[in-house]
Design a protein around this motif. Structure first.
Motif, mmCIF file in Angstrom:
data_model
loop_
_atom_site.group_PDB
_atom_site.id
_atom_site.type_symbol
_atom_site.label_atom_id
_atom_site.label_comp_id
_atom_site.label_asym_id
_atom_site.label_seq_id
_atom_site.Cartn_x
_atom_site.Cartn_y
_atom_site.Cartn_z
ATOM 1 N N ARG A 166 -4.136 -8.379 -10.286
ATOM 2 C CA ARG A 166 -2.940 -9.182 -10.567
ATOM 3 C C ARG A 166 -3.496 -10.536 -11.007
ATOM 4 O O ARG A 166 -3.972 -11.302 -10.182
ATOM 5 C CB ARG A 166 -2.069 -9.325 -9.327
ATOM 6 C CG ARG A 166 -1.637 -7.982 -8.696
ATOM 7 C CD ARG A 166 -0.590 -8.221 -7.623
ATOM 8 N NE ARG A 166 -0.500 -7.125 -6.658
ATOM 9 C CZ ARG A 166 0.285 -6.061 -6.784
ATOM 10 N NH1 ARG A 166 1.038 -5.939 -7.848
ATOM 11 N NH2 ARG A 166 0.328 -5.137 -5.849
ATOM 12 N N THR A 169 3.510 2.762 -11.053
ATOM 13 C CA THR A 169 3.718 2.094 -9.763
ATOM 14 C C THR A 169 4.258 3.113 -8.774
ATOM 15 O O THR A 169 5.092 3.947 -9.147
ATOM 16 C CB THR A 169 4.699 0.903 -9.857
ATOM 17 O OG1 THR A 169 5.108 0.545 -8.517
ATOM 18 C CG2 THR A 169 5.940 1.190 -10.668
ATOM 19 N N MET A 191 5.970 1.863 1.961
ATOM 20 C CA MET A 191 5.972 0.814 0.928
ATOM 21 C C MET A 191 7.192 0.957 0.017
ATOM 22 O O MET A 191 8.052 1.811 0.242
ATOM 23 C CB MET A 191 4.686 0.889 0.115
ATOM 24 C CG MET A 191 3.502 0.238 0.792
ATOM 25 S SD MET A 191 2.085 0.170 -0.332
ATOM 26 C CE MET A 191 1.028 -0.974 0.530
ATOM 27 N N GLU A 242 9.637 -1.198 3.634
ATOM 28 C CA GLU A 242 9.010 -2.501 3.930
ATOM 29 C C GLU A 242 9.855 -3.696 3.490
ATOM 30 O O GLU A 242 9.748 -4.777 4.048
ATOM 31 C CB GLU A 242 7.628 -2.600 3.270
ATOM 32 C CG GLU A 242 7.672 -2.565 1.748
ATOM 33 C CD GLU A 242 6.328 -2.824 1.082
ATOM 34 O OE1 GLU A 242 5.352 -3.141 1.773
ATOM 35 O OE2 GLU A 242 6.269 -2.696 -0.154
ATOM 36 N N HIS A 274 -1.491 1.058 2.634
ATOM 37 C CA HIS A 274 -2.131 1.413 1.357
ATOM 38 C C HIS A 274 -2.586 2.860 1.255
ATOM 39 O O HIS A 274 -3.010 3.279 0.174
ATOM 40 C CB HIS A 274 -3.290 0.456 1.076
ATOM 41 C CG HIS A 274 -2.821 -0.903 0.666
ATOM 42 N ND1 HIS A 274 -2.376 -1.826 1.582
ATOM 43 C CD2 HIS A 274 -2.681 -1.468 -0.558
ATOM 44 C CE1 HIS A 274 -1.994 -2.922 0.945
ATOM 45 N NE2 HIS A 274 -2.166 -2.733 -0.355
ATOM 46 N N ARG A 332 -1.106 4.480 -1.614
ATOM 47 C CA ARG A 332 -1.514 4.152 -2.983
ATOM 48 C C ARG A 332 -2.655 5.038 -3.484
ATOM 49 O O ARG A 332 -2.925 5.080 -4.692
ATOM 50 C CB ARG A 332 -1.945 2.676 -3.047
ATOM 51 C CG ARG A 332 -0.796 1.700 -2.957
ATOM 52 C CD ARG A 332 -0.549 1.002 -4.273
ATOM 53 N NE ARG A 332 -1.619 0.125 -4.588
ATOM 54 C CZ ARG A 332 -1.638 -1.181 -4.292
ATOM 55 N NH1 ARG A 332 -0.602 -1.739 -3.697
ATOM 56 N NH2 ARG A 332 -2.655 -1.924 -4.614
HETATM 57 O O1 F6P Z 1 3.840 -2.327 -6.039
HETATM 58 C C1 F6P Z 1 3.062 -1.439 -5.288
HETATM 59 C C2 F6P Z 1 2.855 -1.951 -3.892
HETATM 60 O O2 F6P Z 1 2.036 -1.024 -3.202
HETATM 61 C C3 F6P Z 1 4.125 -2.238 -3.096
HETATM 62 O O3 F6P Z 1 4.716 -1.076 -2.578
HETATM 63 C C4 F6P Z 1 3.616 -3.186 -2.057
HETATM 64 O O4 F6P Z 1 4.652 -4.028 -1.592
HETATM 65 C C5 F6P Z 1 2.570 -3.981 -2.803
HETATM 66 O O5 F6P Z 1 2.188 -3.194 -3.924
HETATM 67 C C6 F6P Z 1 1.334 -4.324 -2.026
HETATM 68 O O6 F6P Z 1 0.531 -5.120 -2.827
HETATM 69 P P1 F6P Z 1 -0.999 -5.447 -2.522
HETATM 70 O O7 F6P Z 1 -1.794 -4.181 -2.727
HETATM 71 O O8 F6P Z 1 -1.359 -6.493 -3.495
HETATM 72 O O9 F6P Z 1 -1.053 -5.859 -1.095
#
Ligand code: F6P
Length: 332
Positions: free
Chosen positions: A72, A126, A170, A223, A253, A256
């Motif tokens: 980011r 996403t 999330m 969340e 995470h 993810r």
């Molecule tokens: O946008 C994806 C996401 O995993 C969201 O669900 C969560 O709020 C955010 O990113 C977490 O971001 P980071 O990995 O920067 O902590």
């Protein structure tokens, strides 16, 4: 158009690699050269671009994360940063961009186009599924399935010890992951922004359940719910109902990562090809998406500003299937 570049930006999502592969292979199919930009907009600013051939994307369709890395970028928010990015894009002779990401990615691409006229077509990557202009985003299905396998495991132990589990998923400020994982996991409740649940409602639900001899409960908490995170909801519930054994699990995470599901791999492949074809047809500032099984292109500004409402039918399913007499429970 002779040469394009692909990048991933923002939170990574399972299926991003499948999308990169699709972009690279379809660009070559149409006779274009392709570069990969490392670490999203940061890579553009620092000139981290690598040429990609078909073999460079072999054996990645099944891998989570992103081989191009993601970030980011704060620097890209500044005019100075974007100017450096533009200079590198020119230096490498890039005529068009494919950006795989979410809101932040498309906001950046829109601003960049308005300043420097480098065409960009996006693909929605996403886990949150919060983008207008596509029924599903790349990574969402995998994240729901990851949450689901955790919920199934927690249910075993919740049942064995007769406990209440608050499981936080999330989704940023939406309940997409919450609602599907709640339905599929047979959760008793899904606390999420879209259903505006109150603490009072959670307590009533639990009281009702225990009065019906229900000994364990699974409550999914998105969340982004305004009443608070799972831990603070659990703390408030424990104060009111100290006799209940309440536990909290935040999945975080783990949602993810992992191998993308078949649905995400197919979607990513389709949208990667769609993004390249869009660029070739002269499109810019649009996101390739699939709505009602049809490929379509939606302006970035709509994907960023318009809200995609959760299908109310899904919310109703959680309430009816898992919340007997739920409709009698008061809402604040
Ligand atoms: O946008 C994806 C996401 O995993 C969201 O669900 C969560 O709020 C955010 O990113 C977490 O971001 P980071 O990995 O920067 O902590």
């Amino acid at each position: 158009m002779k040469r394009i570049a692909v990048f991933t930006s923002g939170g990574d999502a399972p299926g991003m690699n499948a999308c990169i592969r699709a972009v690279v292979r379809s660009a070559h199919y149409f006779g274009l050269e392709v570069y990969g930009i490392l670490k999203g907009y940061d890579g553009m600013i620092h000139g981290n671009l690598i040429e990609m051939d078909d073999r460079s994307v072999s054996n990645i369709i099944q891998r989570g994360g992103t081989i191009l890395k993601s970030a980011r970028s704060e620097e890209f928010r500044t005019m100075e940063g974007r100017k450096k990015a533009y200079e590198n894009i020119k230096k490498f002779g890039i005529d068009g961009l494919v950006g795989i990401g979410g809101n932040g990615t498309f906001t950046g691409a829109e601003v960049f186009y308005n300043e420097f006229q480098i065409p960009c077509v996006g693909a929605p990557g996403t886990i949150d599924n919060d983008l207008y202009g596509t029924d599903f985003t790349i990574g969402y299905d995998t994240a729901v399935n990851t949450a689901l396998s955790a919920i199934d495991r927690i249910r075993d132990t919740a049942d064995a010890h007769e406990r209440i589990f608050f499981i936080e998923v999330m989704g940023r400020d939406t309940g997409y992951i919450a609602v599907r994982s709640a339905i599929a996991g047979g959760a008793e409740m899904s606390v999420m922004p879209e259903s505006k649940n109150s603490i009072k409602e959670v307590i009533q639900k639990l009281k009702h359940g225990t009065s019906q001899s229900k000994s364990s409960h699974i409550i999914i908490v998105a969340e982004g719910h305004e009443v608070g995170r799972a831990q603070s909801i659990a703390d408030k519930v424990k104060k009111e109902l100290p006799e209940l054994d309440a536990k909290v699990t935040t999945l975080g995470h783990v949602q993810r990562g992992g191998a993308p599901t078949a649905a995400d791999r197919v979607l990513a492949s389709r949208l990667g090809l769609g993004a390249v074809e869009g660029l070739i047809k002269g499109k810019t500032n649009v996101m390739a998406g699939v709505i009602n099984r049809t490929l379509c292109y939606t302006p970035f500004k709509d994907t960023i500003t318009k809200k995609k409402p959760i299908n109310k039918e899904l919310i109703r399913i959680v309430e009816i299937l898992n919340g007997r007499k739920y409709h009698n429970i008061e809402r604040e």
